[in-house]
Design a protein around this motif. Structure first.
Motif, PDB file in Angstrom:
ATOM      1  N   SER A 117       5.197   5.229  -4.819  1.00 34.78           N
ATOM      2  CA  SER A 117       3.849   4.813  -4.467  1.00 34.78           C
ATOM      3  C   SER A 117       3.388   3.577  -5.231  1.00 34.78           C
ATOM      4  CB  SER A 117       2.880   5.967  -4.725  1.00 34.78           C
ATOM      5  OG  SER A 117       1.630   5.638  -4.193  1.00 34.78           O
ATOM      6  N   ILE A 118       3.892   2.443  -4.813  1.00 33.05           N
ATOM      7  CA  ILE A 118       3.473   1.180  -5.412  1.00 33.05           C
ATOM      8  C   ILE A 118       2.265   0.645  -4.670  1.00 33.05           C
ATOM      9  CG2 ILE A 118       4.125  -1.247  -5.734  1.00 33.05           C
ATOM     10  CD1 ILE A 118       5.588   0.458  -7.674  1.00 33.05           C
ATOM     11  N   ASN A 119       1.204   0.393  -5.403  1.00 31.38           N
ATOM     12  CA  ASN A 119       0.029  -0.285  -4.861  1.00 31.38           C
ATOM     13  C   ASN A 119      -0.147  -1.576  -5.634  1.00 31.38           C
ATOM     14  OD1 ASN A 119      -1.379   1.395  -2.785  1.00 31.38           O
ATOM     15  ND2 ASN A 119      -1.095   2.900  -4.429  1.00 31.38           N
ATOM     16  N   GLY A 164       9.897   3.226 -11.205  1.00 30.17           N
ATOM     17  CA  GLY A 164       9.318   3.133  -9.872  1.00 30.17           C
ATOM     18  C   GLY A 164       7.809   3.172  -9.831  1.00 30.17           C
ATOM     19  N   VAL A 165       7.199   2.929 -10.986  1.00 30.02           N
ATOM     20  CA  VAL A 165       5.744   2.997 -11.075  1.00 30.02           C
ATOM     21  C   VAL A 165       5.251   1.770 -11.823  1.00 30.02           C
ATOM     22  CG1 VAL A 165       3.863   4.234 -12.241  1.00 30.02           C
ATOM     23  CG2 VAL A 165       5.636   5.506 -11.025  1.00 30.02           C
ATOM     24  N   LYS A 169       0.849  -1.187   0.000  1.00 27.52           N
ATOM     25  CA  LYS A 169       0.000   0.000   0.000  1.00 27.52           C
ATOM     26  C   LYS A 169       0.886   1.239   0.000  1.00 27.52           C
ATOM     27  CE  LYS A 169      -4.024   1.761   2.488  1.00 27.52           C
ATOM     28  NZ  LYS A 169      -3.411   2.976   3.055  1.00 27.52           N
ATOM     29  N   ASP A 170       0.789   2.015  -1.050  1.00 23.57           N
ATOM     30  CA  ASP A 170       1.524   3.286  -1.180  1.00 23.57           C
ATOM     31  C   ASP A 170       2.999   3.154  -0.839  1.00 23.57           C
ATOM     32  OD1 ASP A 170      -0.912   4.506  -1.753  1.00 23.57           O
ATOM     33  OD2 ASP A 170      -1.338   4.827   0.374  1.00 23.57           O
ATOM     34  N   CYS A 171       3.632   2.098  -1.273  1.00 21.05           N
ATOM     35  CA  CYS A 171       5.031   1.893  -0.913  1.00 21.05           C
ATOM     36  C   CYS A 171       5.934   2.843  -1.679  1.00 21.05           C
ATOM     37  CB  CYS A 171       5.460   0.454  -1.179  1.00 21.05           C
ATOM     38  SG  CYS A 171       4.985  -0.621   0.169  1.00 21.05           S
ATOM     39  N   VAL A 172       6.712   3.618  -0.940  1.00 21.97           N
ATOM     40  CA  VAL A 172       7.683   4.537  -1.518  1.00 21.97           C
ATOM     41  C   VAL A 172       9.055   4.115  -1.018  1.00 21.97           C
ATOM     42  CG1 VAL A 172       8.464   6.934  -1.608  1.00 21.97           C
ATOM     43  CG2 VAL A 172       6.025   6.423  -1.557  1.00 21.97           C
TER      44      VAL A 172
END
Lengths: 357, 220
Positions: free
Chosen positions: A23-25, A212-213, A9-12
């Motif tokens: 922001s990896i979801n 990163g996305v 969830k929202d990994c930065v």
């Protein structure tokens, strides 16, 4: 099949001020074969390392079975990893390498024996148990690494470009093997690769990453046939990508010609990217096509010929079983279904959007 | 005399190992900058002549030397350490410490980080990773360190002469006396040398044999 096992969830992630993940979801289902696909430096390995517990996200959370596990070290996670360069213990033989996790878990000697035996059989290395790992070929070391991870019966197996160091033939064999192993043991696989063919062959779900996305996530068929933008289209297989203008629904101009297409829902007169797969283009005589071009080069590729055809200033890449002659004038024929219209990729803004067609 | 030589060399080697391993372990996990600073600090004293350094220790350990002045200042009181076996062992440890530290440090620096991650991934915490992965893989460095400290310690005569004050007579001293000293007798000197060499060779052979059983790695 579709119970959720892992959620990011929202990994930065930032390293020394450099943002690696923005922001990896992502959620991963039980028994799913998910592939993180992207060019080097896209953050796919970092994502895997966050799941494995080797990195902590700078911000954001990771959940296993609904429980937040950000602070759980790798040795407490029900996850095992097959490392890129295998990371086998050089001071232990094959048997002891595979038994490592079981010995840590204080299993009885007879239990270890039977489980290591079963793991060796699973990867086709029965009778290799006394070998030194340093004396084995890359493919065999690969199998030991898989056995060493799987013998612990993890809920999730993480694989970090495990086939990267193998030659082409071995890679193909191991792709089939891995898929078989996954079906046989019935656990979740999270697989990292930059090889689009590998991703399409093995996965249930592919997440294409860049900078990163996550650019697009979907089944291999969806991603191949309906890439969301020119980057995905280009990364998943070869493509011709031309600038065009969408006049209204089902009406587009590119390459100096106005075409009927099957896409809709764009703003009127908006600039778009038009993606056409090289294998969708048919070579016809110049009379039968609005696009006329001259053949620049023809390369024999085994199953097909790859030709480059220059038409109206654009070099078209075409895969066809027919071999045109270099210098010949030919026509290119397209059906409306061959034409894929995409928003201009203007960075990451649209990456998370739902169905933007 | 044989016993004293080997006993002291054994103590010196063991102490060197106990000091070096933790230091090497900690330093190997530091950044390259910290590591190179450490290397310089380690090397600088070695540029000074071995004999001078031992003389320096002599004056430090003297009954009215630096050490005792410091101890008096701290209110602990004097110790008489010069001319004892302890002083000789200390001299050996000081002089030969780098020969233990460097090979261990080199091995630990080259240790593949992904092996530590793999160990953690397979359920081992820090202590178990050390015992099952790091230490077994560093054995080649430990072995060469042990060799490089033990052999010169067994045969030294300068350290025992200066810091032992001639009271602790080691094999090295005995041999030296036969060639240069009053008891001039090259035949006995040669015989003792050969015997010592044989014993050292046997020790090394046994140690390497033992080491081979522990680690199956082809030195990396």
């Amino acid at each position: 099949m579709s119970t959720e096992l892992i959620r990011l969830k929202d990994c930065v992630m930032t390293f020394d001020g450099e943002t690696v993940l923005k922001s990896i979801n992502l959620y991963i289902n039980d028994k799913e074969f998910l592939t993180l696909l992207g060019p080097s430096g896209c953050g796919k390995t970092t994502t895997l390392r966050i799941i494995g517990g080797f990195e902590k996200p700078t911000s954001g959370d990771i959940f296993f079975d609904g429980k937040r596990v950000n602070d759980l070290p790798p040795y407490r996670r029900r996850v095992n990893t097959v490392f890129q360069k295998y990371a086998l213990f050089p001071h232990l033989n094959v048997y002891e390498n595979i038994a490592f996790g079981l010995r840590i878990a204080k299993q009885t000697e007879s239990e270890i024996k039977s489980r290591v035996g079963a793991a060796l059989e699973l990867v086709g290395l029965t009778n290799f148990d006394k070998r030194r790992v340093t004396q084995m070929s890359g493919g065999q070391q690969q199998r030991v690494a898989i056995a060493r991870a799987i013998v612990n019966q993890p809920e999730v197996l993480l694989l970090d470009e495990p086939l990267g160091a193998l030659d082409l033939k071995m890679r193909k064999e191991m792709q089939v093997e891995l898929k078989r192993i996954q079906r046989q043991v019935g656990i979740t696989f999270i697989y990292v690769t930059h090889d689009q063919e590998e991703a399409l062959t093995m996965s249930d779900t592919v997440a294409v990453m860049r900078g990163g996305v996550i650019e697009q996530i979907g089944t291999p068929v969806d991603i191949y046939n309906e890439p969301k933008n020119a980057f995905v289209a280009d990364f998943i297989g070869e493509s011709n990508i031309l600038p065009g203008t969408m006049h209204k629904d089902f009406d587009v101009t590119f390459g100096g010609v106005r075409w009927v297409c099957v896409d809709k829902g764009f703003d009127t007169e908006s600039p778009v990217d038009v993606v056409i797969r090289p294998e969708d283009i048919q070579l016809v005589s110049t009379d039968d096509s609005p696009i006329k071009g001259r053949v620049l080069s023809v390369t024999f590729k085994g199953v097909h010929y790859e030709s480059t055809i220059e038409a109206d200033g654009y070099n078209w890449l075409i895969h066809s079983t027919k071999a045109p002659n270099v210098g010949e004038n030919v026509g290119l024929f397209l059906t409306p279904e061959d034409i894929h219209i995409m928003h201009k990729s203007a960075g990451e803004a649209k990456a998370e959007g739902g169905d933007s067609y | 005399m044989f016993a004293a030589s080997f006993r002291l060399a054994f103590y010196a080697t063991a102490i060197c190992l106990l000091i070096s391993y933790p230091i090497a372990y900690v330093v190997s996990r530091e950044t390259p900058q910290v590591q190179s600073v450490f290397m310089v600090l380690l090397m600088v004293p070695m540029w000074i002549n071995f004999l001078l350094r031992t003389y320096a220790w002599m004056s430090i350990l003297e009954n009215n030397g630096l050490l005792n002045k410091l101890l008096v200042l701290l209110g602990i009181g004097k110790v008489s350490i010069i001319n004892t076996e302890a002083a000789v062992a200390l001299g050996m440890v000081y002089n030969y410490l780098p020969f233990m530290l460097l090979p261990i440090l080199t091995v630990l620096q080259k240790l593949d980080r992904s092996l530590l991650e793999a160990s953690s991934d397979l359920g081992a915490n820090g202590v178990r990773t050390f015992l099952r992965v790091v230490f077994p893989l560093s054995l080649p460095g430990v072995l060469s360190g042990v060799t490089m400290v033990f052999v010169p310690s067994v045969s030294t005569f300068v350290i025992s002469k200066l810091l032992g004050g001639g009271k602790t007579l080691l094999l090295g001293d005995l041999i030296e006396m036969q060639f240069l000293g009053n008891a001039y007798n090259p035949y006995i000197g040669s015989a003792v040398s050969i015997v010592m060499m044989l014993i050292v060779l046997v020790c090394m052979f046994v140690m390497n044999k033992f080491g081979d059983g522990g680690e199956e790695t082809s030195m990396f």
